[in-house]
Design an enzyme around this catalytic site. Sequence first.
Site, short mmCIF file in Angstrom:
data_model
loop_
_atom_site.label_atom_id
_atom_site.label_comp_id
_atom_site.label_asym_id
_atom_site.label_seq_id
_atom_site.Cartn_x
_atom_site.Cartn_y
_atom_site.Cartn_z
N HIS A 187 11.72 27.01 43.10
CA HIS A 187 10.44 26.47 43.57
C HIS A 187 9.25 27.08 42.86
CE1 HIS A 187 13.39 26.37 46.91
NE2 HIS A 187 12.93 25.16 47.12
N ASP A 236 44.47 58.49 32.13
CA ASP A 236 45.74 58.07 31.53
C ASP A 236 45.75 58.05 30.01
OD1 ASP A 236 48.11 56.90 30.78
OD2 ASP A 236 47.98 55.24 32.17
N HIS A 268 49.79 56.66 28.39
CA HIS A 268 50.28 55.33 28.03
C HIS A 268 50.21 55.05 26.53
CE1 HIS A 268 45.97 54.41 27.81
NE2 HIS A 268 46.27 53.31 27.18
N HIS A 301 50.52 51.16 23.19
CA HIS A 301 49.84 50.83 21.93
C HIS A 301 50.73 51.03 20.71
CE1 HIS A 301 46.20 50.42 24.23
NE2 HIS A 301 46.18 51.68 24.59
N ASP A 340 45.85 47.09 26.63
CA ASP A 340 45.49 47.66 27.94
C ASP A 340 45.36 46.56 28.99
OD1 ASP A 340 45.38 50.32 27.08
OD2 ASP A 340 43.31 50.11 26.38
#
Length: 440
Positions: A104, A206, A209, A214, A347
């Site tokens: 408005h 982490d 991993h 990877h 990931d």
Amino acid sequence: MTTDVSRFIDVDRGEIQGEIFHSAEIYEQELERVWARSWVFLAHDSMIPKRGDFIQTYIGEDPVVVVRQRDGGVKAFLNQCRHRGMRICRADRGNAKAFMCSFHGWVYDTAGNLIEVPHEETAYRPEVFDKSDWGPRPVARLESYRGFWFGTWDAEAPSLTDYLGDMAWYFDAHFDRYASGFEAIAVHKWVIGANWKLNAEQPSSDMYHGDVTHVSAKQVMGIGPTPDREGHQFSGTFGHGTGWWDVGGNTRRASVGDAWLADHREEVVERVGERRADGVRGHANIFPNFMFLHNGTIRVTHPRGPDEFEVWAWTMVPADAPAELKEEIRVKVLRTFSPGGLFEQDDAENWVEEQRIMRGYMARRSPLVYTMRMGEARRDQHGLPGLTVDHPYADEGSRGMYRHYLDLMMSPTWADVIERKRERDEPVTARPLDKNGVSR
Ligand code: FES
Ligand SMILES: [Fe+2]
């Protein structure tokens, strides 16, 4: 009605049930107790350098506009028109003299005052309407640390300095290196179908991993398996975490910026000390959602329900670096940690798959193991501030994150959160730290 989240999180046993990643009720409770209370990263100085520069972002699900003011200061407010709740500012970023709501036509200035209402004189009687009452809701507290602006909706929150605590020392290893500071470039935004915490716990904790998740990316890039060498993990009082390998294991490749980096080595050592000049930089999260990696990527995640979050990522480059070095850093981040980046895609697949599995009743009521290197953390050891473990393969960062998460989720006020920490003898105020860390 609040959910007793301690039914699903037992930090002392190192066990967590996946219900906290799936439940819509828990998510609603998080919007109030985590997101409407925590210090959340909003913008870096370089994103809004000139007066009138603005950037749109979020604290949780709440949209926020951050604007550089005429006097050089910064203000931030809820990006919601007080008339019917439409978004006031619809551009991601830019420069503005004022913001006009496209529903408005109410107009707000860059300081967050309502300054114009179409047909005001004829449509609103002054006794029922005063424009000055209806600016958008301001972010309750806004503070900057080294040019990084954080905001919180909770006026009772501890100061940003106390909230960062010892984490500031680790943050400085990344971002206090040069007097001329850093510059944010190359923004990317994408969506991941998983709970925000599955993502947040990773840079807190982490590193474990890497070799498996990877493996193919590392092969393509000619990086072998990670040799088991010295490294550490830090866990902060307010849920922050970081982990890193000490210097000596990364394959150092020649860089177009080598001459510039060599020229600035003395400056870096002067500012952050020998140890942080070369190491103490890996992956990190400032709870709840501000992450940064040693390669220069910074990102915030914005939760979008229990099973989705947005990632907004920038690349940070030394502001005074030559253009070729900035470009080299940008391309490196693009290839590794952008939506098309080799590591990033690995990931995301884990998080999305974990999230799908949590749909199962048995899956989300089966405790998951967060006991790695439990009981090994010590305060202020080897010159490292705060609670650390002598290896980056550890769950200390995650346990710290969920301990703080539980403090928030179980407490109606910040005072109660602080009380819980004091009962555990955790430091809740910041202390001055030497550039070389702490001495015992
Ligand atoms: S909703 Fe903004 S002017 Fe009506
Ligand atoms: Fe990863």
